[in-house]
Design an enzyme around this catalytic site. Structure first.
Site, short mmCIF file in Angstrom:
data_model
loop_
_atom_site.label_atom_id
_atom_site.label_comp_id
_atom_site.label_asym_id
_atom_site.label_seq_id
_atom_site.Cartn_x
_atom_site.Cartn_y
_atom_site.Cartn_z
CB VAL A 23 -23.15 9.11 0.57
CG1 VAL A 23 -23.59 7.73 1.01
CG2 VAL A 23 -24.29 10.09 0.77
CG ASP A 59 -2.08 0.88 1.16
OD1 ASP A 59 -1.89 2.09 0.92
OD2 ASP A 59 -3.22 0.39 1.33
CG ASP A 88 2.50 4.13 -6.40
OD1 ASP A 88 1.90 3.54 -7.33
OD2 ASP A 88 2.14 5.24 -5.96
CE1 TYR A 110 -13.27 3.41 -8.16
CE2 TYR A 110 -15.42 2.77 -8.99
CZ TYR A 110 -14.41 2.64 -8.06
OH TYR A 110 -14.55 1.73 -7.04
P1 NAD Z 1 -9.50 2.97 0.09
O1 NAD Z 1 -9.07 4.25 -0.55
O2 NAD Z 1 -9.75 2.98 1.55
O3 NAD Z 1 -8.46 1.82 -0.23
C1 NAD Z 1 -7.57 1.86 -1.32
C2 NAD Z 1 -6.19 1.58 -0.80
O4 NAD Z 1 -5.30 1.47 -1.89
C3 NAD Z 1 -5.67 2.66 0.12
O5 NAD Z 1 -5.10 2.06 1.27
C4 NAD Z 1 -4.60 3.37 -0.72
O6 NAD Z 1 -3.59 3.92 0.09
C5 NAD Z 1 -4.13 2.24 -1.61
N1 NAD Z 1 -3.61 2.66 -2.92
C6 NAD Z 1 -4.22 3.47 -3.81
N2 NAD Z 1 -3.44 3.61 -4.91
C7 NAD Z 1 -2.33 2.85 -4.69
C8 NAD Z 1 -1.16 2.58 -5.47
N3 NAD Z 1 -0.97 3.14 -6.66
N4 NAD Z 1 -0.23 1.77 -4.95
C9 NAD Z 1 -0.41 1.20 -3.71
N5 NAD Z 1 -1.48 1.43 -2.95
C10 NAD Z 1 -2.43 2.25 -3.43
O7 NAD Z 1 -10.78 2.49 -0.71
P2 NAD Z 1 -11.77 1.28 -0.40
O8 NAD Z 1 -13.12 1.85 -0.26
O9 NAD Z 1 -11.23 0.43 0.69
O10 NAD Z 1 -11.73 0.51 -1.77
C11 NAD Z 1 -11.04 -0.73 -1.95
C12 NAD Z 1 -11.32 -1.24 -3.34
O11 NAD Z 1 -12.71 -1.52 -3.48
C13 NAD Z 1 -10.98 -0.24 -4.44
O12 NAD Z 1 -10.47 -0.94 -5.55
C14 NAD Z 1 -12.32 0.35 -4.79
O13 NAD Z 1 -12.35 0.83 -6.13
C15 NAD Z 1 -13.22 -0.87 -4.62
N6 NAD Z 1 -14.61 -0.50 -4.39
C16 NAD Z 1 -14.94 0.19 -3.27
C17 NAD Z 1 -16.26 0.53 -3.05
C18 NAD Z 1 -16.67 1.30 -1.81
O14 NAD Z 1 -17.85 1.67 -1.71
N7 NAD Z 1 -15.80 1.56 -0.86
C19 NAD Z 1 -17.26 0.17 -3.99
C20 NAD Z 1 -16.88 -0.52 -5.12
C21 NAD Z 1 -15.55 -0.87 -5.30
#
Ligand code: NAD
Length: 317
Positions: free
Chosen positions: A185, A31, A57, A146
């Site tokens: 939200v 992460d 990254d 996205y």
């Molecule tokens: P989040 O932002 O809390 O988690 C994403 C994590 O990825 C973070 O810890 C961030 O630091 C890390 N990250 C981002 N870009 C990175 C990179 N280039 N290299 C390394 N680490 C990186 O978001 P979340 O809500 O926990 O989402 C997790 C996954 O679920 C995502 O792929 C998101 O698109 C998907 N998702 C989430 C939802 C939701 O409602 N939360 C809905 C549909 C899909």
């Protein structure tokens, strides 16, 4: 199993790490901490759990390659979480979604790691004409940048399955809500009320209605399906089977806030922003048939989350 979780310090990722550790797995969290929070994993470090954190990254392919040997399965969750950002910056989802997923797959191919589970989203369906939308609905025409990156990720994974014999689990999440939430939200509403306890501005007319899932239900479902299904590509909607409107969410957050007089004001229009899908309802029959019963329905998950986040954010501080 030795499991690499990209985005493991994030909202969904950190709950997934909890569940993987509870079941005796060792976990490498990869992460860059752009939106992830190290304190979401602190309890594992304090307890000496088999959790290693690599702060790096996904766009750094060399570091990713160094960390892949010996990994049995990758749970790929890292991505830009902000759908709205694509209305202003047009290459974030391309880099943090599509290219990052390519890098994960390429590092897996080089290391011989054969299994990947991917956090996709209901937004791949775009403005679906069938609701609740089943997994086999098509054609898939997302309307946000996205969503395009999620669909591209699914396509790349399918190509790696077909060409390099990977096995994949694709999970199309409803809106995920719960403790440790850092966006979305409910989080936004609580912050707005913290700034102005008399007024809550809601984007759109409030009639946008979507499916929700509580975060531990989501993480538990992913792990359960990875352990119990065995096709080359396993793909599931993950949601609680119903919908909740933004209007109702605003009411619940206000109720849970305990604030005496809040005026809820709508900006108007059927969608919150360009690229927002105003009506999204996921069919979850396949998920339920696999033996999963979500603990919360959509409204229950929202009330649970509002309570937890009001506490975490400190609305009354
Ligand atoms: P989040 O932002 O809390 O988690 C994403 C994590 O990825 C973070 O810890 C961030 O630091 C890390 N990250 C981002 N870009 C990175 C990179 N280039 N290299 C390394 N680490 C990186 O978001 P979340 O809500 O926990 O989402 C997790 C996954 O679920 C995502 O792929 C998101 O698109 C998907 N998702 C989430 C939802 C939701 O409602 N939360 C809905 C549909 C899909």
């Amino acid at each position: 199993m030795r499991i690499l979780v990209t985005g493991g310090a994030g909202f969904v990722g950190s709950h997934l790490v909890d569940i993987l550790v509870e079941d005796g797995n060792s976990v490498v969290v990869y992460d860059n901490l752009s939106s992830g929070k190290p304190h979401f994993l602190q309890h594992h470090l304090d307890q000496g759990s088999p959790v290693e954190i690599v702060k790096a990254d996904l766009l750094d392919l060399d570091t990713l390659k160094e960390n892949m040997p010996g990994i049995d399965i990758v749970f790929h969750l890292a991505a830009n979480p902000d759908i709205r950002l694509g209305t202003e910056v047009t290459d974030t989802d391309l880099k943090q979604g599509t290219i990052a997923t390519y890098n994960v797959l390429e590092a897996m191919r080089l290391a011989g790691t054969k299994k990947i589970a991917f956090a996709s989203s209901s937004v791949v369906y775009g403005e679906a004409s069938v609701m609740p939308t089943p997994e086999d609905y098509g054609p898939l025409f997302p309307i946000s940048l996205y969503g395009a990156s999620k669909l591209a990720g699914e396509g790349l994974i399918s190509a790696w399955v077909g060409t390099f014999s990977l096995q994949a689990w694709i999970f199309r999440f409803a809106n995920v809500v719960g403790e440790r939430g850092t966006h979305g939200v409910i989080f936004d509403f609580i912050h707005k009320l913290k700034n102005d306890p008399t007024r809550l501005e809601v984007l759109g007319d409030g009639n946008q209605a979507k499916s929700y899932i509580e975060v531990r239900d989501c993480a538990r479902s992913m792990y359960h399906l990875v352990c119990t299904t065995d096709a080359a590509i396993n793909y599931y909607n993950l949601g609680s089977g119903d919908v909740c409107s933004v209007r109702r969410i605003a009411e619940i957050v206000v109720e849970e806030s305990g604030l005496p007089e809040v005026s809820i004001e709508y900006t108007g229009g059927s969608r919150g922003w360009a690229g927002d899908v105003p009506q999204a309802s996921l069919a979850v029959d396949r998920m339920k048939d696999s033996g999963i019963t979500p603990t919360f329905d959509s409204e229950g998950s929202i009330r649970h989350t509002a309570r937890a986040l009001i506490e975490e954010i400190g609305l009354h501080d």
